[in-house]
Motif scaffolding. Structure first.
Motif, PDB file in Angstrom:
ATOM      1  N   UNK A 125      -9.102   6.920   6.149  1.00 32.61           N
ATOM      2  CA  UNK A 125      -9.532   5.236   6.060  1.00 32.61           C
ATOM      3  C   UNK A 125     -10.822   4.591   6.504  1.00 32.61           C
ATOM      4  N   UNK A 126     -11.295   3.842   5.863  1.00 35.33           N
ATOM      5  CA  UNK A 126     -12.477   3.177   6.381  1.00 35.33           C
ATOM      6  C   UNK A 126     -12.008   1.664   6.611  1.00 35.33           C
ATOM      7  N   UNK A 127     -12.536   1.340   7.786  1.00 37.28           N
ATOM      8  CA  UNK A 127     -12.100  -0.209   8.282  1.00 37.28           C
ATOM      9  C   UNK A 127     -13.471  -0.846   8.421  1.00 37.28           C
ATOM     10  N   UNK A 143     -19.452   6.783  -4.816  1.00 32.92           N
ATOM     11  CA  UNK A 143     -19.744   8.113  -4.411  1.00 32.92           C
ATOM     12  C   UNK A 143     -19.210   8.421  -2.884  1.00 32.92           C
ATOM     13  N   UNK A 144     -18.588   7.457  -2.342  1.00 37.52           N
ATOM     14  CA  UNK A 144     -17.891   7.543  -0.991  1.00 37.52           C
ATOM     15  C   UNK A 144     -16.369   7.333  -1.151  1.00 37.52           C
ATOM     16  N   UNK A 145     -15.907   7.089  -2.315  1.00 31.46           N
ATOM     17  CA  UNK A 145     -14.500   6.971  -2.594  1.00 31.46           C
ATOM     18  C   UNK A 145     -13.812   8.118  -3.300  1.00 31.46           C
ATOM     19  N   UNK A 146     -12.845   8.509  -2.802  1.00 33.68           N
ATOM     20  CA  UNK A 146     -12.113   9.532  -3.265  1.00 33.68           C
ATOM     21  C   UNK A 146     -11.314   9.215  -4.531  1.00 33.68           C
ATOM     22  N   UNK A 147     -10.756  10.023  -5.639  1.00 36.62           N
ATOM     23  CA  UNK A 147     -10.263   9.639  -6.781  1.00 36.62           C
ATOM     24  C   UNK A 147      -8.950   8.789  -6.470  1.00 36.62           C
ATOM     25  N   UNK A 148      -8.916   8.049  -7.158  1.00 39.20           N
ATOM     26  CA  UNK A 148      -7.787   6.735  -7.075  1.00 39.20           C
ATOM     27  C   UNK A 148      -7.746   6.041  -5.825  1.00 39.20           C
ATOM     28  N   UNK A 158       0.958  -1.401  -0.211  1.00 41.34           N
ATOM     29  CA  UNK A 158      -0.037  -0.025  -0.109  1.00 41.34           C
ATOM     30  C   UNK A 158       0.640   1.385  -0.001  1.00 41.34           C
ATOM     31  N   UNK A 159       1.943   1.384   0.648  1.00 41.07           N
ATOM     32  CA  UNK A 159       2.816   2.389   0.859  1.00 41.07           C
ATOM     33  C   UNK A 159       3.541   2.676  -0.318  1.00 41.07           C
ATOM     34  N   UNK A 160       3.809   1.555  -1.065  1.00 34.34           N
ATOM     35  CA  UNK A 160       4.615   1.786  -2.440  1.00 34.34           C
ATOM     36  C   UNK A 160       3.686   2.412  -3.611  1.00 34.34           C
ATOM     37  N   UNK A 161       2.217   2.126  -3.187  1.00 30.48           N
ATOM     38  CA  UNK A 161       1.194   2.485  -4.196  1.00 30.48           C
ATOM     39  C   UNK A 161       0.815   4.133  -3.860  1.00 30.48           C
ATOM     40  N   UNK A 182     -10.170   7.620   1.229  1.00 33.71           N
ATOM     41  CA  UNK A 182      -8.993   7.382   0.245  1.00 33.71           C
ATOM     42  C   UNK A 182      -8.624   6.017   0.329  1.00 33.71           C
ATOM     43  N   UNK A 183      -8.695   5.071   1.357  1.00 30.95           N
ATOM     44  CA  UNK A 183      -8.601   3.918   1.610  1.00 30.95           C
ATOM     45  C   UNK A 183      -9.635   3.213   2.345  1.00 30.95           C
TER      46      UNK A 183
END
Length: 184
Positions: free
Chosen positions: A47-49, A137-142, A36-39, A113-114
């Motif tokens: 963040x949503x868990x 509709x609840x997800x940021x671009x990328x 994830x940190x490489x991306x 974002x994640x």
């Protein structure tokens, strides 16, 4: 024992609900966050868990620089453990919601974002598909979506706006990656 792997809370232990949860192993979490940190840069991420359990995935993200985490857990005892973990770790930048993932995603309006979704292995494709579709509709671009399931369950039914990226098996666990399409 479940612990935070790295970051500001690295090495700190997490309480785990007495039953009904299956925390992501340290080994899987370490590999997942390395990828994830490489991306993307987690600094400032929202963040949503979903199906949070002990909150290991969301707390790991906070420890590594995420600005905020929302934890969704339907089990009341597990939600209490989440609150205790947030207090113990000193993470005030959390919201803990005691609802089903499906009810939350159908009503929620924040943008993330994640997204981590680690449902119980008994959750079927159709139920998980509804939850993932509810994220439209609840997800940021990328935005990046990471789903952990039993290896035998197969890839989740991704919503149209999500492009499947990859899958990785860790014994009886599989981690599936998706990302919001750049044209979405």
């Amino acid at each position: 024992m479940t612990r935070i792997v790295a970051g500001t809370a690295g090495g700190r232990r997490l309480k785990v609900p007495p039953k009904g949860t299956r925390p992501t192993s340290d080994r899987v979490r370490e590999a997942l966050f390395s990828s994830l940190e490489a991306m993307m840069d987690l600094d400032g991420a929202k963040v949503l868990d979903l199906y949070a359990g002990s909150g290991a995935l969301g707390f790991e993200a906070l420890s590594r620089g995420a600005a905020h985490a929302t934890f969704v857990e339907s089990d009341k005892r597990a939600a209490e453990v989440l609150k205790a973990n947030a207090r113990e770790l000193g993470f005030g930048n959390t919201v803990i919601v005691n609802r089903t993932a499906e009810a939350f995603t159908s009503a929620e309006s924040d943008v993330y974002d994640v997204v981590f979704a680690d449902p119980p292995y008994a959750v079927g494709d159709e139920e998980l598909g509804k939850v993932l579709s509810g994220l439209a509709g609840k997800l940021a671009r990328d935005a990046v979506l990471i789903v952990e399931r039993a290896s035998r369950s197969g890839e989740p039914l991704w919503p149209d706006l999500v492009e499947p990226l990859r899958a990785k098996r860790y014994g009886d666990t599989a981690v599936y990656w998706g990302q919001v399409r750049s044209d979405g």
